[in-house]
Every structure is written in structure tokens, then in C-alpha cells.
Write an enzyme that holds these catalytic residues in place. Sequence first.
Site, PDB file in Angstrom:
ATOM      1  N   CYS A   1      -5.962  41.935  13.197  1.00  0.00           N
ATOM      2  CA  CYS A   1      -5.287  41.826  14.456  1.00  0.00           C
ATOM      3  C   CYS A   1      -4.461  43.210  14.388  1.00  0.00           C
ATOM      4  CB  CYS A   1      -4.454  40.822  14.434  1.00  0.00           C
ATOM      5  SG  CYS A   1      -4.083  40.486  16.439  1.00  0.00           S
TER       6      CYS A   1
ATOM      7  N   HIS B   1      -8.108  36.352  14.446  1.00  0.00           N
ATOM      8  CA  HIS B   1      -7.680  35.931  12.910  1.00  0.00           C
ATOM      9  C   HIS B   1      -8.729  34.958  12.238  1.00  0.00           C
ATOM     10  CE1 HIS B   1      -3.557  37.222  13.364  1.00  0.00           C
ATOM     11  NE2 HIS B   1      -3.623  37.156  14.622  1.00  0.00           N
TER      12      HIS B   1
ATOM     13  N   GLU C   1      -8.886  34.262   9.147  1.00  0.00           N
ATOM     14  CA  GLU C   1      -8.400  33.351   8.237  1.00  0.00           C
ATOM     15  C   GLU C   1      -8.047  31.622   8.801  1.00  0.00           C
ATOM     16  OE1 GLU C   1      -6.739  35.656   9.783  1.00  0.00           O
ATOM     17  OE2 GLU C   1      -4.686  35.404  10.092  1.00  0.00           O
TER      18      GLU C   1
END
Length: 544
Positions: free
Chosen positions: A382, A516, A518
Site C-alpha cells: 500500500c 493488503h 496480509e
Amino acid sequence: MTRFIFITGGVVSSLGKGLAAAALGALLQARGYKVRLRKLDPYINVDPGTMSPYQHGEVYVTDDGAETDLDLGHYERFTGVPSRKSDNITTGRIYQNVIARERRGDYLGATVQVIPHITDAIKEFCVSETEGHDFVLIEVGGTVGDIESLPFLEAIRQLGLELGRERALYVHVTLMPYIAAAGELKTKPTQHSVKELQSLGIQPDVILCRSDRPIPDGDRKKISLFCNVPIASVVPALDVRSIYEAPLSYHEAGLDEQILKTFGIQDAPLRALDRWTDVVRRVLAPEGEVKIAVVGKYTGLKDAYKSLAEALAHGGIANNVKVDLEWVESEIFEHDQDLVSAHLEGVHGILVPGGFGERGSEGKIRAVTFARERRVPYFGICFGMQMAVIEAARSLVGIKNASSTEFGPTPEPVVGLMTEWMQGNDIARRKANGDLGGTMRLGAYPAKLQEGSLVAEIYGATRIEERHRHRYEVNTAYRPELEKAGMRFCGMSPDDMLPEIIEIPAHPWFVGVQFHPELKSKPFEPHPLFASFIKAAVDQSRLV
Ligand code: GLN
């Protein structure tokens, strides 16, 4: 029939209530049940989106674009069930809804009160969209005894009564502190906390006792007696070496069995915990180690990057290595250039995570330069992708004042505010000076990946969907020059308007993503980008 398990916490905060809920969810899943996990948050913010990561840790984003509590990340990592907007609610949101109804006149002249209107709204939320689920686990944020959690506790008390014993159960998580001077674990805080809960009309069915050492049977007996629960329902929850050991450890302590027994369920054999045995084995006995520098802004509080730290650990699980994280505050690179090599020399990978605001951004750009020039694997997430593109614009294209409009007006807006974009078949719009809460590009968006790119190979696909949380975008006006200089725009939104992924093909591993990844990584299913990044770090460790 959907059954509800309410999880409350006592004595102190940070007991790992969210983890306990997540681990219990995983155990029920291992018995073949369909579960859903939810969180009731007593604070007044409508959602955690506007809270500083220092206050509340990471903001976890769901596919449907909700900014939620980080515990939802634990739920998803442990169960693999994607969380939804409807899985997290705060006092602020409840009041907002109730007040909106009051303004519309929906209460037909009634005096609007905490009981029944607020509690009714909480109950409505708890039971909404639960069809088809065997168990809904609902965690109440905060600690029993807090003023703010009272309406939530009252609501779950009422729900327990309405649903009946066979459909509702209460788990209370408490702490048994060890007093060194006495050489003993203490049961008194648990007794007090349960009394407090009982005074609100809730009798816990299971007490999960967090402790740093084995709990003697005598102590469990005492808790059983004073807290009015069978001794088998006083379940020790001892500290574990890795959070992913929690399902195994709680299972051994009898948590899932006792819960099912309390519900009167006999025939739910445990199918498989192999998933967890395998993860724990890999975490506890790695075959090597890599060092990753995370150059960010909120490095003082690990919870600010919770999902990221977990996803990096999952990358390690995928490669059978331990991932050693070095958290570096990017601002220090701005004061002293020498600190860049002092911190980054010898690391096997550099990651610049998501972030907001100008402070520390130049330091992040310096970290990018180091990674690019020294050919150290680089992963920009990001903000980390935006900084990588600005760095490339400056160093490779020669646009010296390349910047982001996030930091103020700039003649070279390599990263800028997009005020319009496509969401499905609709145009989504955002005002440049609008509210900060809930005005970002949020949630899952598709991206198409260039055939033959590194990321297409990593994903094994050319069409992906990942979660977003940002206001600014890389400006495609600069794309031709950047591509000429060696940066490939290999992932784009389906309409080609928004850059989603960049890579530098001439570099061993240099990837920036606008989303994102993750948030979707799981220990038993590491995200491909993290698995690949850590693999690149392993290769790098063989070089240095
Ligand atoms: N501040 C940047 C933006 O709003 C990046 C956000 C992030 O990293 N999540 O676009």
C-alpha cells in the site's frame, strides 16, 4: 439449530480473549461444525477506522469493506472464514442506528432508552445473518466491570434467557496471577470477576483460566466451588510458545469437549487437528532463519501491524524458516543517512508496510533506494508501493520532486487522490475534502495480472481479488516513463485505471502492491506473496 457462545473477559485486559475465541472456533470446526465469530466493541467510535494504530492496534478490513477490530483478523486466521461487516459492532454504531430510527419516528413516540432499545439493537445484531451456522461465537470487548460494556452484558444475558440453555452458553476468560512471594497462583481475582458477572445476572458455564504455569487441581476445585461451575468446566489456558498452539493446548485441557457436554452434544467426534499439529511443528522446529526489516511508522506497538507480522510468520511456515523481524522507525533514516545501512545491511528482505501521512515517508523512500540498489528483496504494501513508485520516479526517471498529494499540493503528483472509480457497474465517488471516516477505497477489489509477470507466477493466476484500504492511487499518467525506466505495472484494476501491482523485473524480488495481502494470509494457507517474499529472503540469506 444455531447455538451461541458468549465470551467475556475478567480481571485484566489483553488476556487473549480474541485468541481464545478464535482457537475455540477452530476446535469446533475440527469437529465438523460451521462457525461464525463476532465481536461487540464497547467504545463509542462508530468503527475503529479513525483510531490511531497506537490506540487500538491495526484496523482489520473485511472483503465487504468494513473497518473492524483486529480480533476479527485472529478469527479469520484461525478459522479461514472470511469476516464480514456484520461481524463487528461498536457502541457508537448501535447508538447511531438507534438514533437514526428515533429521528425517523420508528419508535412511535416511545421514550428511547438503553433498556430495551439499545439492548434490543445489540440482540438484533447478535442473531442477524446466522442462518446455516452451527455455532456463533460472540466476544464482548473490554473487561467485566467496565461501565461501557454494561449494555452488551445485559443484552447477552437477555439473549441467553430467550434462546434457552440448549442454545446459549457463557465462557468467561480470567487471569490466575502467580504471586512470587507466596509461591502460589491466586484464584481471588477470578472469584471477584465471576461475582461481578453473576451480579449482572450471568452465570458463566465455562471459566477459562489464563495462567503462566500449570494450575493445581486444588485451585480449580476452589474456583469451581466459589464460582458455581463444575470442576471440569474450570479449564486451564496456559501460555503457549506460539499462538497457533492454542487450539491444541485448549483441546488437551478439555475446552471443546466441555463446551459440547454443556450443550448436551454427545456425537461430535474430533475429525482432524492435523492442520494445527503441522503448523506448530513448522513454527517450533524451523530449519533456518531469515531477517526481515519492517520499515514503518507505528513500530512501537506491534499490534499496529498484527496481520502483517502474522503473514510474515506464515511465509516462514511455508519455507520452514523462522522469520526474525527487525522493526525500524523510518523517521530515523531522515536524520542520519548512515543509519540506513547500519540497520539494513545484512537483512534478507525489506518491507515497507501500509501507512498514512508525511511523517517518516522520506525515510521509507531511503529504505526503498537501499533495497533497489543493493538488490535486497523488497516488498511494498500500500503506502510501501506508493513510496517505491515515488522513489523510482525520482531515481530512475529523474523527476526530482515526485511526491504524493497526500503530503500537500505538488507539481509532480506521482501518487494522487482519485475522486472517481468503478465499483462493479457503478461509479464510486469521493470528495477531496470529505469526512475521514469510512471514505477510503475499502474492501475487496479485483485486479488483472500481466501474463508472464512475477506476480502472475506467484499467484498462479491472472485474476485476483484483494482487500484495500487507502485514499490515494499511483497516477497512471507517469506509467509510460516509469515502464521505460524498468518498473512494470503488472497488476491493474479491470478497467486499467488503477495500478494494483508494480514490479522491477531486473531486480531479484521487488514487488509493490496497492492492497493488503496480509489480511488474507492464514498459518495453514500462507499467502502466496508472503511465501514467495520469504523464499526470496532465504535465497538472499545464502548470498550474504
Ligand atoms: N496513505 C496512503 C493512502 O491513503 C496509503 C494507505 C495505506 O497504506 N493503507 O492511499
